[in-house]
Design an enzyme around this catalytic site. Structure first.
Site, PDB file in Angstrom:
ATOM      1  N   LYS A 257      34.161 -12.127  24.787  1.00 38.55           N
ATOM      2  CA  LYS A 257      34.407 -11.951  25.939  1.00 38.55           C
ATOM      3  C   LYS A 257      34.889 -13.082  26.465  1.00 38.55           C
ATOM      4  O   LYS A 257      33.772 -13.241  27.398  1.00 38.55           O
ATOM      5  CB  LYS A 257      33.798 -10.631  26.135  1.00 38.55           C
ATOM      6  CG  LYS A 257      34.175 -10.213  27.502  1.00 38.55           C
ATOM      7  CD  LYS A 257      33.179  -8.644  28.112  1.00 38.55           C
ATOM      8  CE  LYS A 257      33.672  -8.331  29.151  1.00 38.55           C
ATOM      9  NZ  LYS A 257      32.471  -8.043  30.518  1.00 38.55           N
ATOM     10  N   ASP A 262      35.942  -9.811  36.523  1.00 36.98           N
ATOM     11  CA  ASP A 262      36.541  -8.273  36.396  1.00 36.98           C
ATOM     12  C   ASP A 262      36.629  -7.848  37.584  1.00 36.98           C
ATOM     13  O   ASP A 262      35.363  -7.011  37.998  1.00 36.98           O
ATOM     14  CB  ASP A 262      35.179  -7.762  35.526  1.00 36.98           C
ATOM     15  CG  ASP A 262      35.460  -6.380  35.268  1.00 36.98           C
ATOM     16  OD1 ASP A 262      36.483  -5.563  35.305  1.00 36.98           O
ATOM     17  OD2 ASP A 262      34.160  -5.632  34.122  1.00 36.98           O
ATOM     18  N   LYS A 269      36.004  -1.703  41.023  1.00 34.01           N
ATOM     19  CA  LYS A 269      34.746  -1.651  41.479  1.00 34.01           C
ATOM     20  C   LYS A 269      34.273  -1.314  43.118  1.00 34.01           C
ATOM     21  O   LYS A 269      34.644  -2.183  43.381  1.00 34.01           O
ATOM     22  CB  LYS A 269      34.023  -3.468  40.578  1.00 34.01           C
ATOM     23  CG  LYS A 269      33.992  -3.020  39.434  1.00 34.01           C
ATOM     24  CD  LYS A 269      32.554  -4.306  38.836  1.00 34.01           C
ATOM     25  CE  LYS A 269      33.077  -4.573  37.350  1.00 34.01           C
ATOM     26  NZ  LYS A 269      32.215  -4.021  36.755  1.00 34.01           N
ATOM     27  N   ASP A 280      31.781 -13.015  33.927  1.00 37.03           N
ATOM     28  CA  ASP A 280      32.179 -11.591  33.088  1.00 37.03           C
ATOM     29  C   ASP A 280      32.609 -12.553  31.786  1.00 37.03           C
ATOM     30  O   ASP A 280      33.308 -12.202  30.851  1.00 37.03           O
ATOM     31  CB  ASP A 280      33.475 -10.890  34.060  1.00 37.03           C
ATOM     32  CG  ASP A 280      33.124  -9.555  33.120  1.00 37.03           C
ATOM     33  OD1 ASP A 280      31.287  -9.420  32.071  1.00 37.03           O
ATOM     34  OD2 ASP A 280      33.746  -8.619  33.003  1.00 37.03           O
ATOM     35  N   ASP A 339      37.806   0.070  33.582  1.00 32.90           N
ATOM     36  CA  ASP A 339      36.663  -1.522  33.755  1.00 32.90           C
ATOM     37  C   ASP A 339      36.002  -2.029  32.817  1.00 32.90           C
ATOM     38  O   ASP A 339      34.841  -2.852  32.816  1.00 32.90           O
ATOM     39  CB  ASP A 339      35.645  -0.515  34.932  1.00 32.90           C
ATOM     40  CG  ASP A 339      34.722  -1.552  35.559  1.00 32.90           C
ATOM     41  OD1 ASP A 339      34.589  -3.057  34.936  1.00 32.90           O
ATOM     42  OD2 ASP A 339      33.841  -1.325  36.220  1.00 32.90           O
ATOM     43  N   GLU A 341      36.723  -3.003  30.064  1.00 29.02           N
ATOM     44  CA  GLU A 341      37.565  -3.566  29.820  1.00 29.02           C
ATOM     45  C   GLU A 341      37.170  -4.761  28.368  1.00 29.02           C
ATOM     46  O   GLU A 341      38.352  -5.012  27.669  1.00 29.02           O
ATOM     47  CB  GLU A 341      38.403  -4.359  30.490  1.00 29.02           C
ATOM     48  CG  GLU A 341      37.955  -6.135  31.178  1.00 29.02           C
ATOM     49  CD  GLU A 341      36.637  -5.552  31.688  1.00 29.02           C
ATOM     50  OE1 GLU A 341      35.913  -4.333  32.294  1.00 29.02           O
ATOM     51  OE2 GLU A 341      35.111  -6.644  31.514  1.00 29.02           O
ATOM     52  N   ARG A 343      35.110  -4.218  26.112  1.00 31.00           N
ATOM     53  CA  ARG A 343      35.510  -4.194  24.539  1.00 31.00           C
ATOM     54  C   ARG A 343      36.683  -3.165  24.336  1.00 31.00           C
ATOM     55  O   ARG A 343      37.250  -3.747  22.663  1.00 31.00           O
ATOM     56  CB  ARG A 343      35.061  -2.632  24.136  1.00 31.00           C
ATOM     57  CG  ARG A 343      35.654  -1.842  25.545  1.00 31.00           C
ATOM     58  CD  ARG A 343      34.910  -0.387  26.012  1.00 31.00           C
ATOM     59  NE  ARG A 343      32.903  -0.446  26.949  1.00 31.00           N
ATOM     60  CZ  ARG A 343      31.908   0.086  27.823  1.00 31.00           C
ATOM     61  NH1 ARG A 343      32.466   1.870  26.689  1.00 31.00           N
ATOM     62  NH2 ARG A 343      32.071   0.148  27.569  1.00 31.00           N
TER      63      ARG A 343
HETATM   64  N1  BES Z   1      31.857  -6.653  33.514  1.00 33.99           N
HETATM   65  C1  BES Z   1      31.369  -5.646  32.861  1.00 33.99           C
HETATM   66  C2  BES Z   1      29.890  -5.106  33.186  1.00 33.99           C
HETATM   67  C3  BES Z   1      28.821  -5.544  33.711  1.00 33.99           C
HETATM   68  C4  BES Z   1      27.962  -5.276  34.881  1.00 33.99           C
HETATM   69  C5  BES Z   1      28.200  -6.917  33.032  1.00 33.99           C
HETATM   70  C6  BES Z   1      27.095  -5.918  35.375  1.00 33.99           C
HETATM   71  C7  BES Z   1      27.461  -8.027  34.176  1.00 33.99           C
HETATM   72  C8  BES Z   1      26.693  -7.103  35.157  1.00 33.99           C
HETATM   73  C9  BES Z   1      32.387  -4.726  32.147  1.00 33.99           C
HETATM   74  O1  BES Z   1      33.217  -4.659  31.919  1.00 33.99           O
HETATM   75  C10 BES Z   1      32.068  -2.965  32.959  1.00 33.99           C
HETATM   76  O2  BES Z   1      32.634  -3.006  34.254  1.00 33.99           O
HETATM   77  N2  BES Z   1      31.524  -2.270  32.235  1.00 33.99           N
HETATM   78  C11 BES Z   1      31.112  -0.792  32.926  1.00 33.99           C
HETATM   79  C12 BES Z   1      31.335   0.594  31.617  1.00 33.99           C
HETATM   80  C13 BES Z   1      31.327   1.836  31.829  1.00 33.99           C
HETATM   81  C14 BES Z   1      32.588   1.602  32.839  1.00 33.99           C
HETATM   82  C15 BES Z   1      31.435   2.777  31.725  1.00 33.99           C
HETATM   83  C16 BES Z   1      30.206  -0.362  33.673  1.00 33.99           C
HETATM   84  O3  BES Z   1      28.492  -0.846  32.906  1.00 33.99           O
HETATM   85  O4  BES Z   1      29.855   0.391  34.273  1.00 33.99           O
HETATM   86 ZN    ZN Z   2      33.800  -6.970  32.352  1.00 30.98          ZN
HETATM   87 ZN    ZN Z   3      34.475  -3.827  34.008  1.00 35.84          ZN
END
Ligand code: BES
Ligand code: ZN
Ligand code: ZN
Length: 492
Positions: A257, A262, A269, A280, A339, A341, A343
């Site tokens: 990824k 992000d 966020k 990210d 968010d 994204e 996946r």
């Molecule tokens: N890049 C984030 C995950 C992340 C969070 C990485 C904190 C490192 C530190 C990912 O894209 C994301 O935002 N995931 C969301 C998913 C949710 C919307 C289902 C998350 O983990 O909150």
């Molecule tokens: Zn992300």
């Molecule tokens: Zn995200």
């Protein structure tokens, strides 16, 4: 690379002597004066190993030269020479005016092979711990980038040189991965990232870059949707290493990824800590670093690295929550949360990798979910797999290099949670919890032909504010050593 030689250097600031428990310093080469040897041996006797695997003591040889004695445990279970090397660097770093040191290693009571392994790993740890990212500092540059030049004094020069070179290739891969993660997001946008990867061509890696036009043609709309709100173009990059004696063997595939920033997109966020989302792209940086290591050490294997490089921004043209996109696989995805994204990026990259290269296995790496940090913190990466054999191998390699992973389950009942009412799949589940698992279930939907696959969620591991054994805080490069070990132990 450090120099490896037979004699002491006249201008070093220090000499380090390595001995085991219960052993005396043996001056096999007649390097030191009788008087100094006597002093060293009297210190050795008093040095007791307590909590760690080693203990260090030092005294002044003269006004300008110090002597360090490093007493090391005879091996036992949790013995990682890299970590002893890392701690030794930290110890030296605190000492003013110490810039050059000779390491005399032959006094350790290991057989020749163990001695060479021990020291090449020790040096890897020493080097990894010394990493700094200081290119944007204009003041105090020296302080933030203290380097200690070391020279290894040994009888086993040829053997050590060979092994050292192998570990140096790993170090280079880890450093590249850390550099990429450390770069600020205004500099390392997807385009710049492709240029950095392209530079690896000179090592014999083949680099193929797909721009948006090509991605549209291929139908990678899940990946493209993520970058839709960004001024920066989206890319997919394929990196190939053909090092196996047969060109026709199935390759190993690594997918990363690469979200260069992000923001969350329209599902924005919160401001606090959003700056951390420059890392990210950590999963892709591991893939790129690994490919560099394989090329540098001329690994006897065929490997493919695939990274999706994109920026997730809110904008008038950005993807909306509720949009439905058709992925490269043909499956339709309802994007309930922009968010989630990572996946979407991986979905297209995974199907493409599986279909195009028919690899022996696919391992993907991603800073995929905040939930994995809730579950495992900054200690273990989450491991998910459709194949016990592959998962077990990854687990063993993770033990070999002490980059820890913990396997979490996949199950059809979790899979049900991401069924969409109006598309084939939705990108998040609002009910049912288990956010890291449902993210992995989502990825598994894009492995179409049951290829052995494993997913490493490294959200808690790619970057750390605090220093650890082998890094001084910041980007860690977690995963490069693990995957390199997997390849070395099981596939070469
Ligand atoms: N890049 C984030 C995950 C992340 C969070 C990485 C904190 C490192 C530190 C990912 O894209 C994301 O935002 N995931 C969301 C998913 C949710 C919307 C289902 C998350 O983990 O909150
Ligand atoms: Zn992300
Ligand atoms: Zn995200």
């Amino acid at each position: 690379m450090a120099s490896i030689t037979g004699s002491l250097s006249p201008d070093s600031d220090a000499l380090a002597i390595f001995v085991n428990e219960k052993h005396q310093y043996r001056d096999k080469k007649g390097l030191l004066s009788k008087e100094l040897i006597k002093k060293i041996n009297s210190f050795i006797k008093t040095l007791k190993i307590k909590k760690k695997n080693e203990e260090i003591v030092s005294f002044d040889i003269s006004d300008t030269q110090k002597c360090f004695i490093v007493k090391i445990k005879n091996k036992h279970e949790s013995f990682y020479p890299e970590e002893i090397g890392g701690r030794f660097f930290s110890h030296l770093k605190k000492i003013k005016d110490l810039n050059k040191i000779d390491l005399y290693i032959d006094s350790l009571d290991f057989d020749n092979q163990s001695l060479v392994s021990f020291f090449s790993e020790f040096c890897l740890g020493f080097n990894l711990k010394s990493y700094t990212f200081y290119k944007y500092k204009t003041t105090n540059k020296e302080k933030s980038n203290k380097k200690i030049i070391f020279k290894i004094i040994t009888h086993h020069k040829a053997n050590l040189q060979k092994k050292y070179k192998y570990y140096d290739a790993i170090k280079e891969g880890v450093f590249l991965s850390r550099d990429l993660v450390s770069e600020p997001p205004n500099i390392l946008n997807p385009k710049k990232y492709t240029e950095e990867i392209k530079k690896l061509s000179k090592l014999g890696l083949k680099v193929e870059i797909f721009n948006e036009k090509k991605l549209k043609k291929l139908g990678m709309n899940a990946l493209l949707g993520v970058g839709q709100g960004s001024e920066n173009e989206t890319f997919l990059v394929v990196i190939k290493w053909n090092g196996a004696s047969s060109k026709f063997g199935k390759p190993l595939a690594f997918v990363g990824k690469g979200v260069c920033f992000d923001t969350g997109g329209i599902s924005l966020k919160p401001a606090r800590f959003m700056e951390e989302m420059k890392y990210d792209m950590g999963g892709s940086a591991v893939v790129v670093g690994l490919m560099k290591s394989l090329a540098l050490r001329k690994a006897n294997v065929n490997a493919i690295g695939v990274v999706g490089l994109v920026e997730n921004m809110p904008d008038g043209n950005a993807q909306r929550p509720g949009d439905i996109v058709k992925s490269y696989s043909g499956k339709t995805i309802e994007v309930l949360n922009t968010d989630a994204e990572g996946r979407l990026v991986l979905a297209d990259a995974l199907t493409y990798t599986e279909e195009k290269f028919k690899p022996k296995f696919i391992i993907d790496l991603a800073t995929l979910t905040g939930a994995i940090i809730m579950a495992l913190g900054e200690e273990y990466a989450g491991l998910f797999s459709n194949n016990d054999d592959l998962a077990n191998k990854i687990f063993k390699s993770s033990k070999n290099v002490n980059e820890k992973v913990w396997r979490l389950p996949l199950h059809r009942n979790y899979d049900k949670l991401i069924n969409s009412s109006i598309a084939d799949v939705q990108n998040i589940n609002y009910a049912g919890g288990a956010g890291s698992i449902t993210a992995a279930q989502f990825l598994q939907r894009f492995i179409i032909n049951k290829t052995p696959w494993a997913h490493l969620d490294i959200a808690g591991m790619a970057f750390s504010k605090k220093a650890a054994n082998l890094n001084s805080g910041g980007a860690t490069g977690f995963g490069v050593r693990l995957l390199n070990n997997l390849i070395k132990e099981y596939y070469e």
